[in-house]
Design an enzyme around this catalytic site. Structure first.
Site, PDB file in Angstrom:
ATOM      1  N   LYS A 181       0.851  -1.189   0.000  1.00  0.00           N
ATOM      2  CA  LYS A 181       0.000   0.000   0.000  1.00  0.00           C
ATOM      3  C   LYS A 181       0.885   1.236   0.000  1.00  0.00           C
ATOM      4  CE  LYS A 181      -2.945   3.107   2.320  1.00  0.00           C
ATOM      5  NZ  LYS A 181      -2.036   4.197   1.893  1.00  0.00           N
ATOM      6  N   GLU A 257       9.043   1.051  11.756  1.00  0.00           N
ATOM      7  CA  GLU A 257      10.022   2.143  11.687  1.00  0.00           C
ATOM      8  C   GLU A 257       9.228   3.419  11.892  1.00  0.00           C
ATOM      9  OE1 GLU A 257      11.524   5.053  10.984  1.00  0.00           O
ATOM     10  OE2 GLU A 257      12.120   4.701   8.910  1.00  0.00           O
ATOM     11  N   CYS A 296      13.032  10.294   8.255  1.00  0.00           N
ATOM     12  CA  CYS A 296      12.870   9.812   9.639  1.00  0.00           C
ATOM     13  C   CYS A 296      14.112  10.088  10.466  1.00  0.00           C
ATOM     14  CB  CYS A 296      12.579   8.317   9.637  1.00  0.00           C
ATOM     15  SG  CYS A 296      11.080   7.929   8.744  1.00  0.00           S
ATOM     16  N   GLU A 405       9.161  15.338  16.139  1.00  0.00           N
ATOM     17  CA  GLU A 405       9.572  15.270  14.745  1.00  0.00           C
ATOM     18  C   GLU A 405       8.694  16.210  13.931  1.00  0.00           C
ATOM     19  OE1 GLU A 405      10.566  11.468  13.414  1.00  0.00           O
ATOM     20  OE2 GLU A 405      10.947  12.140  11.373  1.00  0.00           O
TER      21      GLU A 405
END
Lengths: 509, 127
Positions: A181, A257, A296, A405
């Site tokens: 996906k 992750e 990331c 983040e």
């Protein structure tokens, strides 16, 4: 030079069982490019019915694919790498339009890494083998790695093709079929890549399936399915927990992750001499702007030793001020567009958070106005893309801009006195994905990276992603690894055959 | 003593989207995310779809939907009032508003000293 914007299809469906198919319900969503904010195509808004179709295809293919010899799977992966390489410039342009990242990155990083990733797993799968142990003269334990069968893989939008390659290459190398996906922000480049792979007819039908659509409508039924043996997810913590909860319903394997708040630590010895290493360190500090900060492992915290803080900060700010924000298809552009409007707004909200908490803006702190990009073919400047100026905050590590983040070209700078404080601040975070350590001191070079609680510590470098180096998180950044041959074991299970060559009964009954 | 100021509030636009989602999905809940990609954004789920843990805290109700956050993340957020708004956009997560072409976003402001003094401690989300 400005690269041509590729002309793309008006609609994209799904790729299931070796064919491009329309979604079962016939619904599509509008897909804008972050370059100009304008819709340029429609993409399948799939549902659980499409996920089931893809799973049907994958299950039908898995027995045969699992028996394909490693040598043949390697040839197929190499062929995919070759196709990607032959079309590298085209795919780079598509990836740039899809995601908004500058063409120099897709040309020189994303796409070459995709190619190398397939070649790496084509190579390691040939050299891989199980083991055999003689337990006594008549008894042997064989350990044979076997594929999991059918896996589900949820791809993030920050490196649309590269993150797909990170997941697809090892899954196929290990002998699995997969249902992928893509992220709904960046659905197109994978379909253009698949079109090329499909035309070359190298993959058996049903081995690789792609279902487009929204997270709650496609991602959720995929993660919740009892027909996948493993789900691999890259994203954020709440969805990560949710995927694990779904997976727990079926005891499905998971790897996660989930991002980070990576410290980039500069010790005073970097300044001991002028010259290329000092220059390299400054470049390392500016690496937060790579890919618009949508990484990331974005080095979104700069930790600099007090003794060099003034000179270092001044030099870094100067360098960051010179970063060119512009049209992503322009080869001179260093920072392109954020991938979507909501990211663009989120970053602006963090500018307010930083200011509210008293962080000082050393540079940036605002959107980049006036990046005029001709929109969707009409030739008129749209001025609607999502452009942000690279930004450095100065403050302390308890501030939210040091802890969260932001996923934009934003870093937060603070200082430390000595090695102990550098390690303490580095580890004062919920996350542990990446880190950078910069020093000329041989003792710091080893001790500091070992003391930082992160899965990847770049030492005197940053943002390199070779296929042969394991990547993954400590703490809330997740678990499991990507890249490196150890990745194969996240896509396999171990068959132990315990064989007796002894003709005599055991004598128990 | 005046009551505790709300830790989380919704704009009218956010309320309208919540109403729309509630009509379709029934009771809802929010969990504030952290981390990469769509991290640092609030996630909206059907009530009970996301399993809360002792690691989560309850910040209050957002237009009658309970709003939660991981406790360790809350430690950095506890001095700020959160305003949940919507923007056009497309997050890649399982949040329910995404198919509507909008995304919940969070804005933050510091509580004043007076407000901060009146804040009641948050409750653990699950036992």
């Amino acid at each position: 030079m400005i690269y041509d914007r590729p002309s793309l299809q008006d609609t994209y469906g799904n790729y299931i069982d070796g064919a491009f198919v329309e979604p079962v319900d016939g619904e599509y969503f509008d897909n804008p490019s972050p370059i100009d904010g304008e819709t340029y195509c429609q993409v399948a808004r799939s549902s659980d019915a499409d996920v089931e179709r893809a799973l049907d295809a994958a299950h039908a293919a898995k027995a045969d694919w699992g028996r394909v010899p490693a040598s043949e799977r390697a040839q197929i992966l190499n062929a995919i790498a070759d196709i990607t390489e032959e079309n590298l410039e085209y795919l780079a342009r598509v990836d740039t339009v899809d995601n908004g990242k500058p063409i120099r990155e897709t040309l020189n990083a994303d796409l070459p890494l995709v190619v190398d990733h397939f070649r790496y797993f084509a190579g390691v799968i040939r050299a891989e083998e199980g083991s055999m142990a003689e337990l006594d003269s008549d008894t042997v334990a064989m350990h044979v790695p076997e594929p999991l069968g059918v896996v589900g893989q949820i791809i993030p939008w920050n490196f649309p093709l590269l993150m797909a390659a990170w997941k697809i290459a090892p899954a196929l190398a290990a002998g699995n079929c997969t249902v992928v996906k893509p992220a709904e922000q960046t659905p197109v480049s994978i379909m253009e890549w698949l079109r090329l792979v499909d035309e070359a007819d190298v993959l058996p039908d049903g081995v690789l399936n792609v279902v487009q659509g929204y997270g709650p409508e496609v991602g959720k039924p995929l993660a919740q399915s009892d027909r996948i043996a493993k789900v691999a997810f890259t994203g954020e913590t709440t969805t990560g927990r949710l995927v694990m909860q779904y997976a727990s319903e079926n005891l499905t394997r998971v790897t996660m992750e989930l991002g980070g708040k990576s410290p980039n630590v500069f010790f005073e010895s970097v300044q001991n001499a002028d010259g290329s290493f000092w220059d390299k360190a400054l470049e390392g500090a500016a690496m937060f702007a790579l890919n618009q900060g949508e990484v990331c492992t974005c080095p979104s915290r700069i930790l600099v030793q007090e003794s060099i803080a003034d000179a270092f900060t001044e030099a870094v700010v100067e360098r960051v001020k010179n970063i060119t924000v512009g049209h992503p298809l322009d080869s001179e552009t260093q920072v392109g567009a954020q991938a979507s409007n909501d990211q663009y707004k989120k970053i602006q909200n963090y500018f307010e958070v930083g200011r509210e908490e008293g962080a000082e803006v050393l540079t940036g702190g605002e959107v980049a106005e006036g990046v005029a990009v001709a929109a969707g073919g009409d030739g008129e400047p749209a001025d609607k893309g999502y452009y942000i100026k690279p930004t450095i905050f100065r403050g302390h590590n308890k501030m939210r801009v040091f802890q969260e983040e932001i996923f934009g070209p934003v870093t937060s700078l603070t200082t430390f006195k000595d090695v102990d404080e550098a390690i303490e601040i580095s580890n004062d975070t919920l996350y542990g994905l990446g880190a950078g350590v910069w020093t000329r001191d041989a003792h710091e070079l080893y001790r500091v990276p070992r003391a930082i609680e992160a899965g990847r510590v770049w030492v005197n470098c940053y943002h390199l992603y070779p296929a042969h180096a394991a990547f993954g998180g400590y703490k809330k950044s997740g678990f499991g690894r990507e890249n490196h041959k150890m990745m194969l074991d996240h896509y396999r299970q171990t068959k132990n055959m315990l064989v007796s060559y002894d003709e005599e009964p055991m004598g128990f009954f | 003593m005046p009551s505790s100021p709300p830790r989380v509030v919704a704009t009218d636009d956010a309320k309208a989207v919540i109403d729309q989602l509630r009509e379709r999905h029934g009771p809802l809940m929010f969990h504030q995310s952290g981390g990469c990609c769509d991290g640092s954004a609030p996630m909206c789920y059907e009530q009970g779809d996301f399993r809360l843990g002792t690691s989560d805290v309850y910040l209050g109700d957002l237009h009658d939907c309970p709003f939660y956050m991981a406790r360790d993340q809350f430690e950095y957020w506890e001095h700020m009032q959160l305003t949940i708004d919507v923007e056009e956009g497309r997050g890649a997560s399982f949040s329910l508003e995404i198919p509507l072409g909008v995304r919940f976003v969070v804005r933050s402001r510091l509580f004043s000293d007076d407000e901060y003094a009146r804040l009641e401690p948050v409750e653990q989300a699950a036992s």
